[in-house]
Write a protein that holds these residues in place. Structure first.
Motif, PDB file in Angstrom:
ATOM      1  N   MET A 156     -73.763 -11.412  -8.152  1.00  0.00           N
ATOM      2  CA  MET A 156     -73.226 -12.724  -8.399  1.00  0.00           C
ATOM      3  C   MET A 156     -71.700 -12.611  -8.330  1.00  0.00           C
ATOM      4  O   MET A 156     -71.128 -11.716  -8.938  1.00  0.00           O
ATOM      5  CB  MET A 156     -73.653 -13.233  -9.774  1.00  0.00           C
ATOM      6  CG  MET A 156     -75.150 -13.272 -10.034  1.00  0.00           C
ATOM      7  SD  MET A 156     -76.002 -14.582  -9.200  1.00  0.00           S
ATOM      8  CE  MET A 156     -75.623 -15.953 -10.226  1.00  0.00           C
ATOM      9  N   GLU A 157     -71.104 -13.544  -7.563  1.00  0.00           N
ATOM     10  CA  GLU A 157     -69.651 -13.563  -7.418  1.00  0.00           C
ATOM     11  C   GLU A 157     -69.141 -14.987  -7.514  1.00  0.00           C
ATOM     12  O   GLU A 157     -69.738 -15.889  -6.907  1.00  0.00           O
ATOM     13  CB  GLU A 157     -69.244 -13.026  -6.046  1.00  0.00           C
ATOM     14  CG  GLU A 157     -69.542 -11.583  -5.809  1.00  0.00           C
ATOM     15  CD  GLU A 157     -69.031 -11.141  -4.443  1.00  0.00           C
ATOM     16  OE1 GLU A 157     -68.004 -11.661  -3.989  1.00  0.00           O
ATOM     17  OE2 GLU A 157     -69.684 -10.281  -3.848  1.00  0.00           O
ATOM     18  N   ALA A 187     -74.965 -15.708  -5.010  1.00  0.00           N
ATOM     19  CA  ALA A 187     -75.857 -14.616  -5.375  1.00  0.00           C
ATOM     20  C   ALA A 187     -76.220 -13.886  -4.089  1.00  0.00           C
ATOM     21  O   ALA A 187     -76.665 -14.504  -3.129  1.00  0.00           O
ATOM     22  CB  ALA A 187     -77.112 -15.154  -6.045  1.00  0.00           C
ATOM     23  N   ALA A 188     -75.989 -12.570  -4.059  1.00  0.00           N
ATOM     24  CA  ALA A 188     -76.285 -11.784  -2.859  1.00  0.00           C
ATOM     25  C   ALA A 188     -77.049 -10.521  -3.239  1.00  0.00           C
ATOM     26  O   ALA A 188     -76.863  -9.967  -4.320  1.00  0.00           O
ATOM     27  CB  ALA A 188     -74.997 -11.410  -2.144  1.00  0.00           C
ATOM     28  N   ILE A 189     -77.910 -10.121  -2.327  1.00  0.00           N
ATOM     29  CA  ILE A 189     -78.636  -8.862  -2.453  1.00  0.00           C
ATOM     30  C   ILE A 189     -78.385  -8.080  -1.177  1.00  0.00           C
ATOM     31  O   ILE A 189     -78.652  -8.583  -0.080  1.00  0.00           O
ATOM     32  CB  ILE A 189     -80.146  -9.091  -2.664  1.00  0.00           C
ATOM     33  CG1 ILE A 189     -80.386  -9.844  -3.968  1.00  0.00           C
ATOM     34  CG2 ILE A 189     -80.897  -7.763  -2.662  1.00  0.00           C
ATOM     35  CD1 ILE A 189     -81.832 -10.249  -4.200  1.00  0.00           C
ATOM     36  N   ASP A 190     -77.860  -6.879  -1.317  1.00  0.00           N
ATOM     37  CA  ASP A 190     -77.540  -6.027  -0.165  1.00  0.00           C
ATOM     38  C   ASP A 190     -76.702  -6.746   0.883  1.00  0.00           C
ATOM     39  O   ASP A 190     -76.940  -6.632   2.083  1.00  0.00           O
ATOM     40  CB  ASP A 190     -78.819  -5.481   0.478  1.00  0.00           C
ATOM     41  CG  ASP A 190     -79.580  -4.535  -0.445  1.00  0.00           C
ATOM     42  OD1 ASP A 190     -78.924  -3.828  -1.241  1.00  0.00           O
ATOM     43  OD2 ASP A 190     -80.817  -4.513  -0.369  1.00  0.00           O
ATOM     44  N   HIS A 207     -76.615  -9.890   1.622  1.00  0.00           N
ATOM     45  CA  HIS A 207     -77.235 -11.110   2.157  1.00  0.00           C
ATOM     46  C   HIS A 207     -77.274 -12.166   1.053  1.00  0.00           C
ATOM     47  O   HIS A 207     -77.845 -11.927  -0.016  1.00  0.00           O
ATOM     48  CB  HIS A 207     -78.655 -10.839   2.645  1.00  0.00           C
ATOM     49  CG  HIS A 207     -78.694  -9.910   3.812  1.00  0.00           C
ATOM     50  ND1 HIS A 207     -78.682  -8.547   3.672  1.00  0.00           N
ATOM     51  CD2 HIS A 207     -78.726 -10.166   5.138  1.00  0.00           C
ATOM     52  CE1 HIS A 207     -78.715  -7.987   4.873  1.00  0.00           C
ATOM     53  NE2 HIS A 207     -78.741  -8.953   5.775  1.00  0.00           N
ATOM     54  N   THR A 208     -76.699 -13.314   1.331  1.00  0.00           N
ATOM     55  CA  THR A 208     -76.680 -14.386   0.346  1.00  0.00           C
ATOM     56  C   THR A 208     -78.091 -14.933   0.148  1.00  0.00           C
ATOM     57  O   THR A 208     -78.766 -15.289   1.103  1.00  0.00           O
ATOM     58  CB  THR A 208     -75.730 -15.513   0.790  1.00  0.00           C
ATOM     59  OG1 THR A 208     -74.423 -14.964   0.974  1.00  0.00           O
ATOM     60  CG2 THR A 208     -75.665 -16.616  -0.245  1.00  0.00           C
ATOM     61  N   VAL A 209     -78.521 -14.993  -1.105  1.00  0.00           N
ATOM     62  CA  VAL A 209     -79.861 -15.484  -1.427  1.00  0.00           C
ATOM     63  C   VAL A 209     -79.817 -16.777  -2.239  1.00  0.00           C
ATOM     64  O   VAL A 209     -80.848 -17.417  -2.439  1.00  0.00           O
ATOM     65  CB  VAL A 209     -80.693 -14.419  -2.175  1.00  0.00           C
ATOM     66  CG1 VAL A 209     -80.964 -13.221  -1.275  1.00  0.00           C
ATOM     67  CG2 VAL A 209     -80.024 -13.993  -3.465  1.00  0.00           C
ATOM     68  N   THR A 267     -71.483 -16.187   2.911  1.00  0.00           N
ATOM     69  CA  THR A 267     -71.658 -14.768   2.618  1.00  0.00           C
ATOM     70  C   THR A 267     -70.500 -14.324   1.737  1.00  0.00           C
ATOM     71  O   THR A 267     -69.418 -14.894   1.788  1.00  0.00           O
ATOM     72  CB  THR A 267     -71.682 -13.899   3.891  1.00  0.00           C
ATOM     73  OG1 THR A 267     -70.422 -14.027   4.553  1.00  0.00           O
ATOM     74  CG2 THR A 267     -72.809 -14.309   4.815  1.00  0.00           C
TER      75      THR A 267
END
Length: 57
Positions: free
Chosen positions: A1-2, A14-17, A19-21, A49
């Motif tokens: 989270m940024e 919110a991003a995982i690896d 990639h924005t989710v 992103t």
């Protein structure tokens, strides 16, 4: 989270690896949050992103 500016509004990505989710944005009035918007539709997140030049407020 940024923290980020999402579509010109204060928000959070919110991003995982990398990639924005999800993208969260909100309206603040009188020092309170009045509306939350959480986007998870991949079509709406395509241009968002963590590294695409979004700036923190």
């Amino acid at each position: 989270m940024e923290p980020a500016v999402v579509n010109g509004e204060l928000g959070v990505l919110a991003a995982i690896d990398g990639h924005t989710v999800g993208a969260l944005s909100f309206d603040i009035a009188d020092g309170r949050i009045h509306r939350l918007r959480f986007r998870v539709n991949p079509d709406e997140l395509g241009g968002l992103t963590p590294a695409n030049g979004l700036s923190t407020p």
